[in-house]
Design a protein around this motif. Structure first.
Motif, PDB file in Angstrom:
ATOM      1  N   ASN A  39      76.921  89.503 126.176  1.00 36.87           N
ATOM      2  CA  ASN A  39      76.714  88.484 127.209  1.00 36.87           C
ATOM      3  C   ASN A  39      75.253  88.131 127.418  1.00 36.87           C
ATOM      4  N   GLU A  40      74.365  88.988 126.968  1.00 34.60           N
ATOM      5  CA  GLU A  40      72.933  88.737 127.138  1.00 34.60           C
ATOM      6  C   GLU A  40      72.208  89.039 125.838  1.00 34.60           C
ATOM      7  N   LEU A  41      71.262  88.188 125.497  1.00 29.87           N
ATOM      8  CA  LEU A  41      70.496  88.369 124.270  1.00 29.87           C
ATOM      9  C   LEU A  41      69.690  89.663 124.311  1.00 29.87           C
ATOM     10  N   ALA A  42      69.131  90.003 125.457  1.00 26.62           N
ATOM     11  CA  ALA A  42      68.320  91.221 125.578  1.00 26.62           C
ATOM     12  C   ALA A  42      69.151  92.471 125.275  1.00 26.62           C
ATOM     13  N   THR A  43      70.368  92.498 125.769  1.00 27.61           N
ATOM     14  CA  THR A  43      71.257  93.636 125.519  1.00 27.61           C
ATOM     15  C   THR A  43      71.602  93.719 124.038  1.00 27.61           C
ATOM     16  N   PHE A  44      71.885  92.583 123.432  1.00 24.89           N
ATOM     17  CA  PHE A  44      72.183  92.548 122.008  1.00 24.89           C
ATOM     18  C   PHE A  44      70.995  93.032 121.187  1.00 24.89           C
ATOM     19  N   THR A  45      69.814  92.510 121.487  1.00 23.04           N
ATOM     20  CA  THR A  45      68.618  92.871 120.733  1.00 23.04           C
ATOM     21  C   THR A  45      68.326  94.366 120.841  1.00 23.04           C
ATOM     22  N   LYS A  46      68.459  94.918 122.038  1.00 25.76           N
ATOM     23  CA  LYS A  46      68.229  96.356 122.249  1.00 25.76           C
ATOM     24  C   LYS A  46      69.249  97.179 121.464  1.00 25.76           C
ATOM     25  N   THR A  55      64.591  94.445 114.809  1.00 24.63           N
ATOM     26  CA  THR A  55      65.193  93.372 115.593  1.00 24.63           C
ATOM     27  C   THR A  55      66.114  92.539 114.707  1.00 24.63           C
ATOM     28  N   PRO A  56      67.033  91.793 115.314  1.00 19.57           N
ATOM     29  CA  PRO A  56      67.904  90.933 114.512  1.00 19.57           C
ATOM     30  C   PRO A  56      67.138  89.952 113.626  1.00 19.57           C
ATOM     31  N   TYR A  59      65.711  91.838 110.700  1.00 11.94           N
ATOM     32  CA  TYR A  59      66.815  92.205 109.813  1.00 11.94           C
ATOM     33  C   TYR A  59      67.182  91.030 108.919  1.00 11.94           C
ATOM     34  N   ARG A  60      67.303  89.871 109.522  1.00 14.25           N
ATOM     35  CA  ARG A  60      67.659  88.665 108.765  1.00 14.25           C
ATOM     36  C   ARG A  60      66.607  88.361 107.697  1.00 14.25           C
ATOM     37  N   GLN A  61      65.337  88.423 108.091  1.00 17.35           N
ATOM     38  CA  GLN A  61      64.253  88.135 107.145  1.00 17.35           C
ATOM     39  C   GLN A  61      64.161  89.171 106.031  1.00 17.35           C
TER      40      GLN A  61
END
Length: 65
Positions: A39-46, A55-56, A59-61
């Motif tokens: 629900n929150e980008l900060a929670t996902f990133t952590k 970080t996502p 990871y992608r790069q």
């Protein structure tokens, strides 16, 4: 059976799906986080950083080359 709590198991599955989408999709990271149930980008990133030690966006790069 999985040596983990149900909540952690579900979170790990969401993060694995997000990692997959980061590689095969050009969607924004925020959109991927929401698609995977965060629900929150900060929670996902952590959570992502705790699991993959980056970080996502890194990871992608890194994995894409």
């Amino acid at each position: 059976m999985f040596n983990d709590t149900p909540a952690n198991y579900i979170k790990n599955k969401k993060l694995e799906k997000a990692a997959e989408l980061l590689l095969i999709s050009d969607e924004r990271i925020t959109d991927i986080a929401f698609q995977c149930g965060f629900n929150e980008l900060a929670t996902f990133t952590k959570s992502f950083s705790d699991k993959y030690n980056m970080t996502p966006s890194h990871y992608r790069q890194k994995v894409r080359g």
